[in-house]
Write an enzyme that holds these catalytic residues in place. Sequence first.
Site, PDB file in Angstrom:
ATOM      1  N   CYS A   3      11.268  14.047  21.715  1.00  0.00           N
ATOM      2  CA  CYS A   3      10.722  15.161  20.877  1.00  0.00           C
ATOM      3  C   CYS A   3      10.169  16.376  21.827  1.00  0.00           C
ATOM      4  O   CYS A   3       9.423  16.098  22.957  1.00  0.00           O
ATOM      5  CB  CYS A   3       9.770  14.766  19.849  1.00  0.00           C
ATOM      6  SG  CYS A   3       8.803  15.983  19.150  1.00  0.00           S
ATOM      7  N   CYS A  12       2.091  11.124  19.229  1.00  0.00           N
ATOM      8  CA  CYS A  12       3.074   9.778  19.455  1.00  0.00           C
ATOM      9  C   CYS A  12       2.451   9.222  20.995  1.00  0.00           C
ATOM     10  O   CYS A  12       1.780  10.119  21.737  1.00  0.00           O
ATOM     11  CB  CYS A  12       4.401  10.077  19.902  1.00  0.00           C
ATOM     12  SG  CYS A  12       5.324  10.414  18.179  1.00  0.00           S
ATOM     13  N   CYS A  23       8.665  17.967  14.778  1.00  0.00           N
ATOM     14  CA  CYS A  23       8.108  16.746  14.968  1.00  0.00           C
ATOM     15  C   CYS A  23       9.333  15.649  14.376  1.00  0.00           C
ATOM     16  O   CYS A  23       9.983  15.871  13.370  1.00  0.00           O
ATOM     17  CB  CYS A  23       6.895  16.357  13.809  1.00  0.00           C
ATOM     18  SG  CYS A  23       6.426  14.814  13.777  1.00  0.00           S
ATOM     19  N   PHE A  48      -6.208  -7.038  -2.537  1.00  0.00           N
ATOM     20  CA  PHE A  48      -5.850  -6.045  -1.659  1.00  0.00           C
ATOM     21  C   PHE A  48      -4.660  -5.252  -2.481  1.00  0.00           C
ATOM     22  O   PHE A  48      -3.802  -4.776  -1.524  1.00  0.00           O
ATOM     23  CB  PHE A  48      -5.914  -6.238  -0.304  1.00  0.00           C
ATOM     24  CG  PHE A  48      -7.138  -6.705   0.420  1.00  0.00           C
ATOM     25  CD1 PHE A  48      -8.305  -5.666   0.538  1.00  0.00           C
ATOM     26  CD2 PHE A  48      -7.111  -7.990   0.425  1.00  0.00           C
ATOM     27  CE1 PHE A  48      -9.237  -6.573   0.914  1.00  0.00           C
ATOM     28  CE2 PHE A  48      -8.167  -8.730   0.925  1.00  0.00           C
ATOM     29  CZ  PHE A  48      -9.607  -7.963   1.394  1.00  0.00           C
ATOM     30  N   ASP A  87      -3.138  -8.401   1.666  1.00  0.00           N
ATOM     31  CA  ASP A  87      -2.627  -7.271   2.511  1.00  0.00           C
ATOM     32  C   ASP A  87      -3.913  -6.309   2.673  1.00  0.00           C
ATOM     33  O   ASP A  87      -4.134  -5.445   2.347  1.00  0.00           O
ATOM     34  CB  ASP A  87      -1.561  -6.234   1.853  1.00  0.00           C
ATOM     35  CG  ASP A  87      -1.216  -5.137   2.589  1.00  0.00           C
ATOM     36  OD1 ASP A  87      -1.596  -4.929   3.920  1.00  0.00           O
ATOM     37  OD2 ASP A  87      -0.621  -4.060   2.128  1.00  0.00           O
ATOM     38  N   CYS A  90      -2.165  -4.898   9.023  1.00  0.00           N
ATOM     39  CA  CYS A  90      -2.013  -3.851  10.034  1.00  0.00           C
ATOM     40  C   CYS A  90      -2.651  -3.999  11.250  1.00  0.00           C
ATOM     41  O   CYS A  90      -2.876  -3.138  11.857  1.00  0.00           O
ATOM     42  CB  CYS A  90      -2.295  -2.589   9.200  1.00  0.00           C
ATOM     43  SG  CYS A  90      -4.014  -2.622   8.570  1.00  0.00           S
TER      44      CYS A  90
HETATM   45  C1  LIG Z   1      -3.476  -2.057   3.475  1.00  0.00           C
HETATM   46  S1  LIG Z   1      -3.934  -1.351   1.910  1.00  0.00           S
HETATM   47  C2  LIG Z   1      -2.584  -2.275   0.725  1.00  0.00           C
HETATM   48  C3  LIG Z   1      -2.430  -1.865  -0.149  1.00  0.00           C
HETATM   49  C4  LIG Z   1      -1.298  -2.361  -1.074  1.00  0.00           C
HETATM   50  N1  LIG Z   1      -1.220  -3.691  -0.819  1.00  0.00           N
HETATM   51  C5  LIG Z   1       0.041  -1.635  -0.568  1.00  0.00           C
HETATM   52  O1  LIG Z   1       0.878  -2.369   0.109  1.00  0.00           O
HETATM   53  O2  LIG Z   1       0.074  -0.451  -0.878  1.00  0.00           O
HETATM   54  C6  LIG Z   1      -5.386  -2.210   1.683  1.00  0.00           C
HETATM   55  C7  LIG Z   1      -6.090  -1.887   0.410  1.00  0.00           C
HETATM   56  O3  LIG Z   1      -7.270  -2.915   0.327  1.00  0.00           O
HETATM   57  C8  LIG Z   1      -8.106  -1.983  -0.403  1.00  0.00           C
HETATM   58  N2  LIG Z   1      -9.552  -2.269  -0.083  1.00  0.00           N
HETATM   59  C9  LIG Z   1     -10.273  -1.976   1.126  1.00  0.00           C
HETATM   60  N3  LIG Z   1     -11.400  -2.767   1.350  1.00  0.00           N
HETATM   61  C10 LIG Z   1     -11.635  -3.498   0.294  1.00  0.00           C
HETATM   62  C11 LIG Z   1     -12.509  -4.633  -0.218  1.00  0.00           C
HETATM   63  N4  LIG Z   1     -13.467  -4.647   0.551  1.00  0.00           N
HETATM   64  N5  LIG Z   1     -12.129  -5.316  -1.165  1.00  0.00           N
HETATM   65  C12 LIG Z   1     -11.028  -4.911  -2.296  1.00  0.00           C
HETATM   66  N6  LIG Z   1     -10.165  -3.885  -1.521  1.00  0.00           N
HETATM   67  C13 LIG Z   1     -10.230  -3.395  -0.607  1.00  0.00           C
HETATM   68  C14 LIG Z   1      -7.803  -0.423  -0.210  1.00  0.00           C
HETATM   69  O4  LIG Z   1      -8.401   0.361  -1.275  1.00  0.00           O
HETATM   70  C15 LIG Z   1      -6.271  -0.529  -0.051  1.00  0.00           C
HETATM   71  O5  LIG Z   1      -5.791  -0.373  -1.243  1.00  0.00           O
END
Ligand SMILES: C[S@@+](CC[C@H](N)C(=O)[O-])C[C@H]1O[C@@H](n2cnc3c(N)ncnc32)[C@H](O)[C@@H]1O
Length: 405
Positions: A55, A64, A138, A265, A333, A359
């Site tokens: 880039c 990056c 980009c 999550f 997640d 992540c």
């Molecule tokens: C990495 S994202 C994953 C979302 C979903 N699985 C996806 O792939 O789109 C983490 C999620 O956890 C939620 N989150 C963050 N802190 C939380 C908590 N204390 N209790 C419940 N959910 C939470 C966020 O709003 C977000 O939607």
Amino acid sequence: MITVERLNTRAEGVGGGVSVARALPGEVVEGTPEGGRIAQPKILTPAPERVAAPCRHYKACGGCALQHASDAFVETWKTDVVRQAMAAQGIDAPIRGIHTSPPRSRRRAVLGGRRLKSGALVGFHARASDSVTAIPDCLLLDPALIAAIPALEALVAEGGSRKGEMRLAVTLFEQGIEVSVTEGKPLDKALSLSLPQIAGQFGLARLAWNGEVLLQEEPPVLRMGRARVSPPPGAFLQATPQGEAALLNCVTEAVGDAKQVVDLFAGAGTFTLPLAERAEIHAVEGYAPMLAAMDRGWRNAQGLKRVTSEARDLFRRPLMPDELKRFDAVVIDPPRAGAEAQVAELAKAAVPVIAHVSCNPVTFARDAKTLIAAGYRLDWVQVVDQFRWSAHVELAARFSRPHMG
Ligand SMILES: C[S@@+](CC[C@H](N)C(=O)[O-])C[C@H]1O[C@@H](n2cnc3c(N)ncnc32)[C@H](O)[C@@H]1O
């Protein structure tokens, strides 16, 4: 002269007790350390893995961190980051490989915007600086997001203050681009009229300003399995469609033919809705508007099994073993902090299979150790790189209880 030994968590070289910007292991570099860091090293002996950055913005842009390394090097390094995070917790599990999203695939990004004397500047942060650098060519962003930069600049010129930087979260939906602005000027009557006008002129699908929706012709949607979902402005979505598909493949494979699944999550249903083609799903998420969006998507889709949902803070009120016992698979997640409290309860429950998306390899490994100590086996780990050329690493993994299937 310093020989770089390894990369740190920011993907900077480290050697002789200092960090070296954009240097690779084995490279001999020269430069003056300031505050424990050589910002502009002279590379005396380049590593064989060093490549010319693809880039043209790489020199100035901080978006990056690893374009000076070959793809093969980055893949090996990211895989090793996961391996080492697990090894630090005493875990040795099979890593199946790495899935890397292609260039120009990011469908969402957070850009900075600064109003200038005349006009505005929108882009990523410049290297090691809080100034903003323009990124018209980009290689990360989907070209549709790049094409929206003039619209973003017009919004910043109208609603940015000369002092601070605006934050623009941009997302590509089926209908076009959503812009969710934070740290813009407070809305007054004039801005409430002019900003939607600008968004309309540039054909944006939705504009939200400090949380308030100013323009939305129709709710912008994304496909999640058979459902079409319209998440709230600025809500979490996976960063690339390819990365999302790779994670979903792993999750689908991990839960197998489970009939009762809990998705923890769950966001707006990235995994819940595709999995609902073959299982009943209970989705739990902290941010209620995402569940409402998921629920609307589910109701309007054909042929999905039952999906229920629950808004709940899983850090403070994790699902307890007696709530978990009716499920035959868990999808989890969590955000970067991981899911310590929830995993402690999962360890006490006996759900046969856990599909874990993360992540952050460090919190993943911490939580994996708890599950393994409770009798789970870590069957495999798949590294998923949605943040190409960055130091960021993601993964999906499967845990099972050998005696329970
Ligand atoms: C990495 S994202 C994953 C979302 C979903 N699985 C996806 O792939 O789109 C983490 C999620 O956890 C939620 N989150 C963050 N802190 C939380 C908590 N204390 N209790 C419940 N959910 C939470 C966020 O709003 C977000 O939607």
